[in-house]
Scaffold this active site. Sequence first.
Site, PDB file in Angstrom:
ATOM      1  N   CYS A  70      31.059  79.168 -33.402  1.00 19.36           N
ATOM      2  CA  CYS A  70      32.089  78.125 -33.416  1.00 19.36           C
ATOM      3  C   CYS A  70      31.503  76.771 -33.041  1.00 19.36           C
ATOM      4  O   CYS A  70      32.183  75.763 -33.071  1.00 19.36           O
ATOM      5  CB  CYS A  70      33.211  78.447 -32.446  1.00 19.36           C
ATOM      6  N   VAL A  71      30.267  76.755 -32.631  1.00 25.31           N
ATOM      7  CA  VAL A  71      29.618  75.481 -32.324  1.00 25.31           C
ATOM      8  C   VAL A  71      28.384  75.327 -33.220  1.00 25.31           C
ATOM      9  O   VAL A  71      27.664  74.418 -33.191  1.00 25.31           O
ATOM     10  CB  VAL A  71      29.206  75.340 -30.840  1.00 25.31           C
TER      11      VAL A  71
END
Lengths: 168, 103
Positions: free
Chosen positions: B102-103
């Site tokens: 997610c990053v």
Amino acid sequence: MKSETIEKPLKKVCIICAKGSIEDVYATLVLANGAVMEGIEAKLFFTFFGLDAITVKQMNKIRTGTLGNPAMRMPGGLPFPSLLGAMPGVEAGVSAMMKSQMEKLDIPPVGEFLEMITAGGGEVYACKLAMDMFKLEEEDLWEGCSGVLTVGDFYAMCGGENTQIIFT
Amino acid sequence: MTSKTIAGLTVQLNDEGYLKDPSQWNREIAEELARETGIELTGKHFEVLEYLREQHAAGVPLTIRKVGKSGIVDIKGLYTLFPGGPLKYSSKIAGIPKPVSCV
């Protein structure tokens, strides 16, 4: 007869961060970074205690509360006694542990995360009313902050098709 | 899953258009995948693609932060090279699976 709706992709997210604990600030940052990485415009509005995330003196010192959080557990899963959470140094220790866990997942410190978001075109704003309340000046804010806004100014940025306002 | 013939080579793509088998990748395939995304590849693009492929081959989970610290390109530069999807488009063009981070 079957009716089909064509879903249009999200174009813009406007995210409001009103709280200053690790989980609130990071929810905002992860959502914003995830948006710009998907080509979705992101506007961030920091207000009340959320201002800590963009205040130079505080931004890399944010913590998670060890009191009043029933989901807080010891490493291993046992309940975290409230009395322990009230002891000096415990909140700092727990927060440091959370940050080290995040670092392992390549989640950056607040300042670096904000830089990643603005590098992708995200915009960061501070709430004027909260700034006045906390006696903060623009020079107290992180340098990448695009400005200080009233609620009205912020809403004016939240127009357009397929825009969502998210309150973390 | 679909198969597609690019520069005389038939490759398998998943539903999102990512190469099924990273070893089928070559420069012509990269150029074709990039064109579909609306990107014209330059030398700098290829430097990034090679880096992504090396990292994938080494089993390193990719994040945009890691690419930004690679010394090849900073994060702003990565957005400029792959507009609208710095990690998802670069990994697609590099012929590696879509990063799950997610990053």
